[in-house]
Design an enzyme around this catalytic site. Structure first.
Site, PDB file in Angstrom:
ATOM      1  N   HIS A   1       0.809  -1.219   0.000  1.00 22.00           N
ATOM      2  CA  HIS A   1       0.000   0.000   0.000  1.00 22.00           C
ATOM      3  C   HIS A   1       0.838   1.263   0.000  1.00 22.00           C
ATOM      4  O   HIS A   1       1.967   1.271   0.476  1.00 22.00           O
ATOM      5  CB  HIS A   1      -0.890   0.022   1.260  1.00 22.00           C
ATOM      6  CG  HIS A   1      -2.238  -0.569   1.014  1.00 22.00           C
ATOM      7  ND1 HIS A   1      -3.389   0.162   1.049  1.00 22.00           N
ATOM      8  CD2 HIS A   1      -2.613  -1.831   0.699  1.00 22.00           C
ATOM      9  CE1 HIS A   1      -4.431  -0.613   0.783  1.00 22.00           C
ATOM     10  NE2 HIS A   1      -3.982  -1.847   0.566  1.00 22.00           N
TER      11      HIS A   1
ATOM     12  N   GLU B   1      -6.107  -0.216  -6.041  1.00 26.33           N
ATOM     13  CA  GLU B   1      -7.030   0.584  -5.228  1.00 26.33           C
ATOM     14  C   GLU B   1      -6.618   2.048  -5.347  1.00 26.33           C
ATOM     15  O   GLU B   1      -5.415   2.356  -5.360  1.00 26.33           O
ATOM     16  CB  GLU B   1      -6.926   0.167  -3.757  1.00 26.33           C
ATOM     17  CG  GLU B   1      -7.452  -1.237  -3.518  1.00 26.33           C
ATOM     18  CD  GLU B   1      -7.111  -1.800  -2.150  1.00 26.33           C
ATOM     19  OE1 GLU B   1      -7.660  -2.837  -1.813  1.00 26.33           O
ATOM     20  OE2 GLU B   1      -6.281  -1.186  -1.439  1.00 26.33           O
TER      21      GLU B   1
HETATM   22  C1  LIG Z   1     -13.319  -4.312  -8.255  1.00 25.23           C
HETATM   23  C2  LIG Z   1     -13.379  -5.799  -8.592  1.00 25.23           C
HETATM   24  O1  LIG Z   1     -12.358  -6.073  -9.530  1.00 25.23           O
HETATM   25  P1  LIG Z   1     -11.427  -7.406  -9.417  1.00 25.23           P
HETATM   26  O2  LIG Z   1     -10.458  -7.325 -10.561  1.00 25.23           O
HETATM   27  O3  LIG Z   1     -12.245  -8.620  -9.317  1.00 25.23           O
HETATM   28  O4  LIG Z   1     -10.675  -7.207  -8.051  1.00 25.23           O
HETATM   29  C3  LIG Z   1      -9.897  -6.040  -7.856  1.00 25.23           C
HETATM   30  C4  LIG Z   1      -8.887  -6.293  -6.754  1.00 25.23           C
HETATM   31  O5  LIG Z   1      -8.113  -7.401  -7.093  1.00 25.23           O
HETATM   32  C5  LIG Z   1      -7.988  -5.079  -6.588  1.00 25.23           C
HETATM   33  O6  LIG Z   1      -8.736  -3.985  -6.222  1.00 25.23           O
HETATM   34  C6  LIG Z   1      -6.861  -5.339  -5.607  1.00 25.23           C
HETATM   35  O7  LIG Z   1      -5.842  -4.464  -5.972  1.00 25.23           O
HETATM   36  C7  LIG Z   1      -7.299  -5.148  -4.144  1.00 25.23           C
HETATM   37  N1  LIG Z   1      -6.317  -5.614  -3.147  1.00 25.23           N
HETATM   38  C8  LIG Z   1      -6.398  -6.927  -2.612  1.00 25.23           C
HETATM   39  C9  LIG Z   1      -7.144  -7.928  -3.239  1.00 25.23           C
HETATM   40  C10 LIG Z   1      -7.125  -9.231  -2.736  1.00 25.23           C
HETATM   41  O8  LIG Z   1      -7.822 -10.200  -3.369  1.00 25.23           O
HETATM   42  C11 LIG Z   1      -6.394  -9.554  -1.589  1.00 25.23           C
HETATM   43  C12 LIG Z   1      -5.653  -8.569  -0.960  1.00 25.23           C
HETATM   44  C13 LIG Z   1      -5.644  -7.263  -1.456  1.00 25.23           C
HETATM   45  C14 LIG Z   1      -4.866  -6.214  -0.778  1.00 25.23           C
HETATM   46  C15 LIG Z   1      -4.400  -5.152  -1.693  1.00 25.23           C
HETATM   47  C16 LIG Z   1      -5.204  -4.825  -2.815  1.00 25.23           C
HETATM   48  N2  LIG Z   1      -4.831  -3.789  -3.633  1.00 25.23           N
HETATM   49  C17 LIG Z   1      -3.679  -3.101  -3.421  1.00 25.23           C
HETATM   50  O9  LIG Z   1      -3.333  -2.174  -4.190  1.00 25.23           O
HETATM   51  N3  LIG Z   1      -2.868  -3.422  -2.349  1.00 25.23           N
HETATM   52  C18 LIG Z   1      -3.190  -4.434  -1.490  1.00 25.23           C
HETATM   53  O10 LIG Z   1      -2.413  -4.699  -0.543  1.00 25.23           O
HETATM   54  C19 LIG Z   1     -14.746  -6.136  -9.163  1.00 25.23           C
HETATM   55  O11 LIG Z   1     -15.716  -6.027  -8.461  1.00 25.23           O
HETATM   56  N4  LIG Z   1     -14.780  -6.502 -10.406  1.00 25.23           N
HETATM   57  C20 LIG Z   1     -15.997  -6.891 -11.110  1.00 25.23           C
HETATM   58  C21 LIG Z   1     -16.389  -5.821 -12.104  1.00 25.23           C
HETATM   59  C22 LIG Z   1     -16.719  -4.560 -11.419  1.00 25.23           C
HETATM   60  C23 LIG Z   1     -16.970  -3.408 -12.396  1.00 25.23           C
HETATM   61  O12 LIG Z   1     -16.518  -3.397 -13.504  1.00 25.23           O
HETATM   62  N5  LIG Z   1     -17.720  -2.446 -11.971  1.00 25.23           N
HETATM   63  C24 LIG Z   1     -18.069  -1.322 -12.796  1.00 25.23           C
HETATM   64  C25 LIG Z   1     -19.389  -0.759 -12.378  1.00 25.23           C
HETATM   65  C26 LIG Z   1     -20.476  -1.727 -12.535  1.00 25.23           C
HETATM   66  C27 LIG Z   1     -21.793  -1.161 -12.048  1.00 25.23           C
HETATM   67  O13 LIG Z   1     -21.838  -0.254 -11.187  1.00 25.23           O
HETATM   68  O14 LIG Z   1     -22.813  -1.649 -12.521  1.00 25.23           O
HETATM   69  C28 LIG Z   1     -17.086  -0.187 -12.614  1.00 25.23           C
HETATM   70  O15 LIG Z   1     -16.625   0.034 -11.458  1.00 25.23           O
HETATM   71  O16 LIG Z   1     -16.829   0.527 -13.587  1.00 25.23           O
HETATM   72  C29 LIG Z   1     -15.699  -8.182 -11.873  1.00 25.23           C
HETATM   73  O17 LIG Z   1     -16.653  -8.876 -12.254  1.00 25.23           O
HETATM   74  O18 LIG Z   1     -14.495  -8.469 -12.092  1.00 25.23           O
HETATM   75  C1  LIG Z   2     -12.400  -6.106   0.444  1.00 22.08           C
HETATM   76  C2  LIG Z   2     -10.949  -5.917   0.862  1.00 22.08           C
HETATM   77  C3  LIG Z   2     -10.020  -5.744  -0.273  1.00 22.08           C
HETATM   78  C4  LIG Z   2      -8.580  -5.714   0.165  1.00 22.08           C
HETATM   79  C5  LIG Z   2      -8.265  -4.457   0.835  1.00 22.08           C
HETATM   80  C6  LIG Z   2      -6.816  -4.253   1.138  1.00 22.08           C
HETATM   81  O1  LIG Z   2      -6.157  -3.501   0.452  1.00 22.08           O
HETATM   82  C7  LIG Z   2      -6.258  -4.889   2.334  1.00 22.08           C
HETATM   83  C8  LIG Z   2      -4.847  -4.759   2.559  1.00 22.08           C
END
Ligand SMILES: C[C@H](OP(=O)(O)OC[C@@H](O)[C@@H](O)[C@@H](O)CN1c2cc(O)ccc2Cc2c1[nH]c(=O)[nH]c2=O)C(=O)N[C@@H](CCC(=O)N[C@@H](CCC(=O)O)C(=O)O)C(=O)O
Ligand SMILES: CCCCCC(=O)CC
Length: 330
Positions: A39, A108
């Protein structure tokens, strides 16, 4: 596949040296792996930290002897250039073969916006993540300099002189359906976050498996890792409140909108109710509670647990796993 129990050593919540000391203790208690958040800004403001994950991994790999260590997760697309991510993890894996992994995901706002001002849409960030993984793999594997002109990234006769001794496993994060499918197709293993076990079992994991099959891989050989926070204390209410630091992750708006100021995240975190915390995280008063919770997710198909310790007494939250680990590995 054998269940693995990992310790999530949070650099947002603990000072880096404290997170290292926790990891050494977790190894001695019997945890299989250590996971670290990557982060820039943290998920809470008051009392928070936010150390750099890769620097911390080098020190923690040296301080431990056996455990596998990976980020959880690194977003390799905006503030980091994927070639530099490849170089970093090649270096660590050459120094500590068999013990280093990287988890990737689409990012994020709180980690990308403050230092780049950029925040593309979810589909674009997912597309960038796929290309970033291809860049990393090309650099790790190629015996010749690589020239590549992608949609987002360019390599011009780029050569990694320090190669990983063995393959760096990529845990690909999928929280949504599409993300999970991409994880199966482009990752070596799934990384996800705690969700309703029925959703994991009926949506996330089947999507991951379908993606793996699309790419000609055998999903039964791929891990399904999941991050979940826990808090254990003899006083149940105190255990719930121990998880306040991570309550912001339970607010959907934090993901939908471009929120990147930790003070703003904290305002939302502070109004999350106890019910929401206990329904989404593992709240326990003893080892039996934790065993029951872990088994719930194991039955949903999770094979590797990344357990974030937010217990009021952090060391007690590690030591209790002397009793938990043997019971959940059965
Ligand atoms: C948002 C979802 O996308 P998805 O690709 O499935 O997941 C995103 C996450 O992987 C990242 O945000 C990740 O970086 C978060 N993360 C993390 C994730 C994890 O599994 C374990 C630990 C961590 C800790 C961590 C994270 N990030 C960091 O930078 N650093 C960290 O330490 C999702 O929901 N995807 C959906 C599609 C959603 C979509 O397109 N929505 C549209 C709107 C739709 C609507 O409103 O109708 C939009 O937002 O435009 C999917 O199906 O994939
Ligand atoms: C729903 C939680 C997504 C992961 C958040 C995160 O960045 C934790 C380190």
């Amino acid at each position: 596949m054998k269940t693995k129990i990992g310790y999530f050593a949070s650099l947002e919540q603990y000072k880096p040296m404290d997170a290292l000391t926790q990891s050494v203790r977790a190894e001695s208690v019997g945890f299989d792996s250590i996971w670290v958040d990557d982060h820039f800004h943290p998920w809470y403001h008051t009392g928070a930290q936010s150390a750099q994950a890769w620097a911390w991994m080098g020190a923690t790999l040296q301080a431990t002897k056996r455990v596998f260590i990976s980020t959880c997760i690194t977003c390799p697309i905006i503030r980091y250039n994927p070639a530099v991510v490849a170089q970093t993890f090649a270096t660590l894996r050459q120094m500590y073969p068999g013990r280093v992994g990287v988890a990737v995901g689409a990012g994020e706002a709180m980690n990308e916006v403050p230092v780049t001002g950029q925040w593309p849409s979810v589909p674009e960030r997912q597309d960038m993540t796929v290309e970033a993984v291809q860049v990393m793999q090309k650099l790790w594997e190629s015996k010749e300099p690589v020239t590549f002109k992608g949609k987002y990234y360019t390599l011009d006769k780029a050569f990694l002189y320090t190669k990983p001794i063995d393959k760096v496993p990529i845990y690909f994060s999928g929280m949504g359906q599409k993300g999970a499918r991409l994880a199966g197709k482009y990752g070596d293993h799934l990384m996800t976050v705690a969700a309703d076990p029925a959703t994991l079992k009926n949506v996330t994991i089947p999507q991951f498996e379908a993606g793996a099959r699309e790419a000609g891989k055998d999903p039964s050989k791929m891990e399904r890792a999941m991050l979940i926070w826990y808090s254990v204390d003899p006083d149940y209410e105190k255990a719930i409140e121990g998880l306040r630091f991570w309550a912001g992750c339970l607010v959907p708006a934090m993901f939908k909108y471009k929120v990147y100021d930790s003070k703003e995240v904290e305002l939302h975190a502070n109004i999350v109710g106890h019910d929401m915390i206990k329904n989404n995280y593992m709240v326990a008063t003893n080892a039996e509670d934790l065993i029951k919770e872990i088994k719930r997710f194991k039955n949903a198909g999770i094979t590797h647990f990344c357990l974030g310790n937010s217990s009021p007494n952090v060391n007690a939250g590690i030591d209790i796993f002397k009793d938990v680990i043997p019971a959940v590995k059965e």
